[in-house]
Design an enzyme around this catalytic site. Structure first.
Site, PDB file in Angstrom:
ATOM      1  N   VAL A   1       1.443   5.045   6.105  1.00 30.84           N
ATOM      2  CA  VAL A   1       0.022   5.252   6.358  1.00 30.84           C
ATOM      3  C   VAL A   1      -0.231   6.758   6.213  1.00 30.84           C
ATOM      4  O   VAL A   1       0.348   7.561   6.941  1.00 30.84           O
ATOM      5  CB  VAL A   1      -0.396   4.747   7.759  1.00 30.84           C
TER       6      VAL A   1
ATOM      7  N   HIS B   1     -10.111   5.662   9.237  1.00 27.01           N
ATOM      8  CA  HIS B   1      -9.394   4.438   8.888  1.00 27.01           C
ATOM      9  C   HIS B   1      -7.899   4.581   9.193  1.00 27.01           C
ATOM     10  O   HIS B   1      -7.257   3.676   9.726  1.00 27.01           O
ATOM     11  CB  HIS B   1      -9.607   4.135   7.398  1.00 27.01           C
TER      12      HIS B   1
ATOM     13  N   ALA C   1      -0.017  -1.819   5.830  1.00 28.79           N
ATOM     14  CA  ALA C   1       0.643  -1.698   7.141  1.00 28.79           C
ATOM     15  C   ALA C   1      -0.037  -2.572   8.194  1.00 28.79           C
ATOM     16  O   ALA C   1       0.604  -3.083   9.105  1.00 28.79           O
ATOM     17  CB  ALA C   1       0.635  -0.240   7.580  1.00 28.79           C
TER      18      ALA C   1
ATOM     19  N   GLU D   1      -1.056  -5.497   7.923  1.00 25.74           N
ATOM     20  CA  GLU D   1      -0.567  -6.881   7.838  1.00 25.74           C
ATOM     21  C   GLU D   1       0.900  -7.024   8.271  1.00 25.74           C
ATOM     22  O   GLU D   1       1.405  -8.155   8.326  1.00 25.74           O
ATOM     23  CB  GLU D   1      -0.720  -7.412   6.408  1.00 25.74           C
TER      24      GLU D   1
ATOM     25  N   THR E   1     -11.293   9.610   6.343  1.00 31.06           N
ATOM     26  CA  THR E   1     -12.002   8.896   7.406  1.00 31.06           C
ATOM     27  C   THR E   1     -11.041   8.511   8.529  1.00 31.06           C
ATOM     28  O   THR E   1      -9.835   8.732   8.437  1.00 31.06           O
ATOM     29  CB  THR E   1     -12.643   7.597   6.857  1.00 31.06           C
TER      30      THR E   1
ATOM     31  N   PHE F   1       0.864  -1.190   0.000  1.00 27.73           N
ATOM     32  CA  PHE F   1       0.000   0.000   0.000  1.00 27.73           C
ATOM     33  C   PHE F   1       0.901   1.241   0.000  1.00 27.73           C
ATOM     34  O   PHE F   1       1.836   1.333   0.799  1.00 27.73           O
ATOM     35  CB  PHE F   1      -0.870  -0.015   1.270  1.00 27.73           C
TER      36      PHE F   1
ATOM     37  N   ARG G   1      10.036  12.250   3.666  1.00 24.69           N
ATOM     38  CA  ARG G   1      10.677  11.317   4.598  1.00 24.69           C
ATOM     39  C   ARG G   1      11.151  10.030   3.917  1.00 24.69           C
ATOM     40  O   ARG G   1      11.539   9.079   4.575  1.00 24.69           O
ATOM     41  CB  ARG G   1       9.694  10.992   5.737  1.00 24.69           C
TER      42      ARG G   1
HETATM   43  N1  INI Z   1      -2.520   0.585   4.470  1.00 27.26           N
HETATM   44  C1  INI Z   1      -1.359   1.280   4.452  1.00 27.26           C
HETATM   45  O1  INI Z   1      -0.274   0.676   4.509  1.00 27.26           O
HETATM   46  N2  INI Z   1      -1.390   2.646   4.371  1.00 27.26           N
HETATM   47  C2  INI Z   1      -2.560   3.349   4.316  1.00 27.26           C
HETATM   48  O2  INI Z   1      -2.501   4.595   4.231  1.00 27.26           O
HETATM   49  C3  INI Z   1      -3.785   2.623   4.342  1.00 27.26           C
HETATM   50  N3  INI Z   1      -5.039   3.343   4.299  1.00 27.26           N
HETATM   51  O3  INI Z   1      -5.025   4.570   4.389  1.00 27.26           O
HETATM   52  O4  INI Z   1      -6.075   2.744   4.146  1.00 27.26           O
HETATM   53  C4  INI Z   1      -3.723   1.211   4.424  1.00 27.26           C
HETATM   54  N4  INI Z   1      -4.870   0.466   4.424  1.00 27.26           N
HETATM   55  C5  INI Z   1      -4.855  -0.932   4.127  1.00 27.26           C
HETATM   56  C6  INI Z   1      -4.605  -1.794   5.358  1.00 27.26           C
HETATM   57  O5  INI Z   1      -3.269  -1.703   5.781  1.00 27.26           O
HETATM   58  C7  INI Z   1      -4.888  -3.271   5.073  1.00 27.26           C
HETATM   59  O6  INI Z   1      -4.021  -3.754   4.090  1.00 27.26           O
HETATM   60  C8  INI Z   1      -6.337  -3.541   4.604  1.00 27.26           C
HETATM   61  O7  INI Z   1      -7.255  -2.961   5.505  1.00 27.26           O
HETATM   62  C9  INI Z   1      -6.615  -5.072   4.532  1.00 27.26           C
HETATM   63  O8  INI Z   1      -6.466  -5.679   5.821  1.00 27.26           O
END
Ligand code: INI
Length: 156
Positions: A82, A89, A57, A59, A87, A23, A128
């Site tokens: 992240v 989330h 992140a 996982e 939201t 991600f 960063r």
């Molecule tokens: N995962 C990230 O690594 N960074 C993010 O910014 C992010 N946002 O914003 O949603 C993100 N979401 C996915 C999450 O880590 C899981 O892979 C997903 O929810 C499946 O479990």
């Protein structure tokens, strides 16, 4: 005279796991590059590093825990990005990743390095993960120093 313990930058012989999230990979791939470059610069052999990609992140901790439990791994480095959206989330993912990583260190006694960026904007994440300021690079140094410091602590 007080006995002072500090980890040195001696990477030779250190075996590390690196967990990196897909991600936001336009950022995390740069963190990984910075991390691997710095490990190599400080004597960690490429063949002593195992890199595992995970979806996000969230996982990271489960894979980092599996790696940290292995006898032949001295520590794990966790890399992710992240980035705040509209939201809440962001808060759940960021907190879950960061607390999960801390728990790995405390439960295994091995360094679990937090190289997960938690930023409000993409621009902050870019800043960063560049050539001069790269949190992957900092995470590599932290891992080497912590492995060495814990090794020294075991001896007292
Ligand atoms: N995962 C990230 O690594 N960074 C993010 O910014 C992010 N946002 O914003 O949603 C993100 N979401 C996915 C999450 O880590 C899981 O892979 C997903 O929810 C499946 O479990």
């Amino acid at each position: 005279m007080a006995k002072v313990i500090q980890g040195g930058k001696k990477g030779k012989g250190i075996k590390l796991g690196v967990v990196v999230s897909k991600f936001n990979d336009f950022i995390t791939s740069k963190l990984l590059d910075g991390c691997l470059e710095e490990l190599s610069k400080n004597g960690v052999k490429k063949s002593d590093v195992i890199v595992v990609w995970v979806p996000g992140a969230w996982e990271i901790p489960i894979v980092a825990l599996q790696l940290a439990k292995k006898k032949n791994i001295h520590g794990v480095i966790c890399l992710g990005a992240v980035i705040r959206g509209e939201t809440s989330h962001f808060d759940f993912v960021a907190r879950g990743a960061c607390e999960g990583i801390q728990e790995i260190a405390l439960s295994t006694g091995k360094p679990a390095i937090l190289g997960v960026l938690t930023t409000d904007t993409i621009d902050q994440a870019y800043k960063r993960s560049g050539k001069n300021n790269n949190k992957g690079h900092d995470a590599a140094i932290a891992a080497i120093e912590m492995v060495d410091a814990l090794k020294k602590l075991k001896k007292i």
